[in-house]
Design an enzyme around this catalytic site. Sequence first.
Site, mmCIF file in Angstrom:
data_model
loop_
_atom_site.group_PDB
_atom_site.id
_atom_site.type_symbol
_atom_site.label_atom_id
_atom_site.label_comp_id
_atom_site.label_asym_id
_atom_site.label_seq_id
_atom_site.Cartn_x
_atom_site.Cartn_y
_atom_site.Cartn_z
ATOM 1 N N ASP A 197 -9.583 0.214 4.574
ATOM 2 C CA ASP A 197 -8.392 -0.432 5.111
ATOM 3 C C ASP A 197 -8.674 -0.909 6.530
ATOM 4 O O ASP A 197 -9.401 -0.254 7.279
ATOM 5 C CB ASP A 197 -7.234 0.589 5.137
ATOM 6 C CG ASP A 197 -5.855 -0.033 5.107
ATOM 7 O OD1 ASP A 197 -5.639 -1.021 5.835
ATOM 8 O OD2 ASP A 197 -4.991 0.483 4.372
ATOM 9 N N HIS A 253 4.698 0.791 4.006
ATOM 10 C CA HIS A 253 3.287 0.615 3.656
ATOM 11 C C HIS A 253 2.360 1.026 4.798
ATOM 12 O O HIS A 253 1.137 1.068 4.606
ATOM 13 C CB HIS A 253 3.004 -0.823 3.190
ATOM 14 C CG HIS A 253 2.959 -1.853 4.272
ATOM 15 N ND1 HIS A 253 2.261 -3.036 4.132
ATOM 16 C CD2 HIS A 253 3.543 -1.914 5.493
ATOM 17 C CE1 HIS A 253 2.407 -3.770 5.229
ATOM 18 N NE2 HIS A 253 3.181 -3.113 6.057
ATOM 19 N N ASP A 279 -7.467 -1.291 0.290
ATOM 20 C CA ASP A 279 -6.548 -2.314 0.773
ATOM 21 C C ASP A 279 -7.351 -3.581 1.014
ATOM 22 O O ASP A 279 -8.364 -3.556 1.720
ATOM 23 C CB ASP A 279 -5.887 -1.842 2.070
ATOM 24 C CG ASP A 279 -4.753 -2.748 2.533
ATOM 25 O OD1 ASP A 279 -4.904 -3.979 2.480
ATOM 26 O OD2 ASP A 279 -3.725 -2.216 2.979
ATOM 27 N N GLU A 321 -2.234 -4.611 -1.881
ATOM 28 C CA GLU A 321 -1.869 -5.663 -0.931
ATOM 29 C C GLU A 321 -2.365 -7.045 -1.315
ATOM 30 O O GLU A 321 -2.533 -7.917 -0.455
ATOM 31 C CB GLU A 321 -2.336 -5.309 0.488
ATOM 32 C CG GLU A 321 -1.678 -4.052 1.066
ATOM 33 C CD GLU A 321 -0.259 -4.259 1.577
ATOM 34 O OE1 GLU A 321 0.180 -5.410 1.665
ATOM 35 O OE2 GLU A 321 0.407 -3.235 1.903
ATOM 36 N N ASP A 332 -6.968 -5.961 2.904
ATOM 37 C CA ASP A 332 -7.174 -6.380 4.283
ATOM 38 C C ASP A 332 -8.355 -5.648 4.927
ATOM 39 O O ASP A 332 -8.752 -5.969 6.055
ATOM 40 C CB ASP A 332 -5.908 -6.254 5.125
ATOM 41 C CG ASP A 332 -5.409 -4.831 5.322
ATOM 42 O OD1 ASP A 332 -6.227 -3.899 5.349
ATOM 43 O OD2 ASP A 332 -4.182 -4.664 5.469
ATOM 44 N N ASP A 380 -2.660 3.437 8.420
ATOM 45 C CA ASP A 380 -1.583 3.779 7.481
ATOM 46 C C ASP A 380 -1.129 5.232 7.617
ATOM 47 O O ASP A 380 -0.797 5.889 6.631
ATOM 48 C CB ASP A 380 -2.010 3.506 6.041
ATOM 49 C CG ASP A 380 -2.063 2.019 5.714
ATOM 50 O OD1 ASP A 380 -1.720 1.206 6.590
ATOM 51 O OD2 ASP A 380 -2.447 1.675 4.585
ATOM 52 N N HIS A 436 0.797 -1.223 0.000
ATOM 53 C CA HIS A 436 0.000 0.000 0.000
ATOM 54 C C HIS A 436 0.830 1.275 0.000
ATOM 55 O O HIS A 436 0.281 2.379 -0.117
ATOM 56 C CB HIS A 436 -0.979 -0.002 1.177
ATOM 57 C CG HIS A 436 -2.285 0.657 0.854
ATOM 58 N ND1 HIS A 436 -3.374 0.628 1.685
ATOM 59 C CD2 HIS A 436 -2.689 1.378 -0.236
ATOM 60 C CE1 HIS A 436 -4.375 1.290 1.144
ATOM 61 N NE2 HIS A 436 -3.992 1.754 -0.025
ATOM 62 N N HIS A 479 -6.256 -0.901 8.549
ATOM 63 C CA HIS A 479 -5.266 -0.111 9.276
ATOM 64 C C HIS A 479 -5.421 1.371 8.926
ATOM 65 O O HIS A 479 -6.084 1.724 7.951
ATOM 66 C CB HIS A 479 -3.856 -0.595 8.917
ATOM 67 C CG HIS A 479 -3.676 -2.067 9.085
ATOM 68 N ND1 HIS A 479 -3.939 -2.965 8.065
ATOM 69 C CD2 HIS A 479 -3.286 -2.805 10.154
ATOM 70 C CE1 HIS A 479 -3.713 -4.193 8.504
ATOM 71 N NE2 HIS A 479 -3.325 -4.121 9.757
#
Length: 310
Positions: free
Chosen positions: A122, A139, A226, A271, A228, A126, A96, A124
């Site tokens: 996402d 990332h 992303d 990702e 995830d 980031d 990412h 996360h």
Amino acid sequence: MDHATTQGLHIISAEIGEGALDGGCKYGGRALLDAGLALVLADAGCELQSLTTVTSDPLHAHDRMDTVARFSRALADAAARRVRSGTQLLVLGGDHSCAIGTWSGVAQALSPQGRLGLIWVDAHLDAHTPESSESHAPHGMPLAALLGHGSAAFTDLFGWSGKIQARNLVIIGARSYESAERRLLEALGVQVIYMEEVVHRGFDACFAQAQATVSAGCAGWGLSFDLDGLDPADAPATGTPVRHGISLAQATAALHRCRDDARFVGLEIAEYNPLRDYGGKTASAVQALAVAGLGRDVQTLSIAPMVRTC
């Protein structure tokens, strides 16, 4: 940017894995294209114009941060050229950190007309800087960089920083993050729709709210997704899967909103790690997301499992 005047879809394979702890996602874009993603998009009504491949080159860099910085400049140049030409973008990551290049380039191309808005899906946040990150994995830094915080090699592409303004950014689905990231985003006033709220309200309602926010007063808006952000049951082949994510069915239903908005400039999917994709389940999820966000004739398309060929 109006669909009536665009020149079709341009795909960029953003081949970088050095920004992550597991570099297998560097091969994600190539694997998806080898498995026929472009043909699926053509069948869904996309007018495919061309393909660009941007590949990181660690052999000519000083370290991992320098690798990402060099790659980001090349990707930003490629993205800016295509947006200026009127094409819509599909960027296939890559870890990412590729978002630094993608959205810096889009922001540069749109800057004569106005600001760029961005939805960021996402698990996360980031939003680390080199000072706040324990892993020092790039990332985990792209959002901070796009907001103008962190290494100047990331923030100052094209000679200016703050490619995204806080009021034009919405993060959806976050459920794994560090306190330093959250503090930075709260101080800047970035809207974060955490996973608890997504569960309560539904992803479609959250996405519609985010779309209204990021497009207000902007020349165009994009989506960085992303994998995830999805539940690992639907997309297991990512570097950092996190349980209890967004279902693929909810995501694809909401992404139809992208293709119906003339201001939508591009989709980035990051990702994907083909080295972990046994049976091609996650590749099928990428295919479904891309068709949902970019397809023009999706009602006649049957989404079939993709078989990894690399």
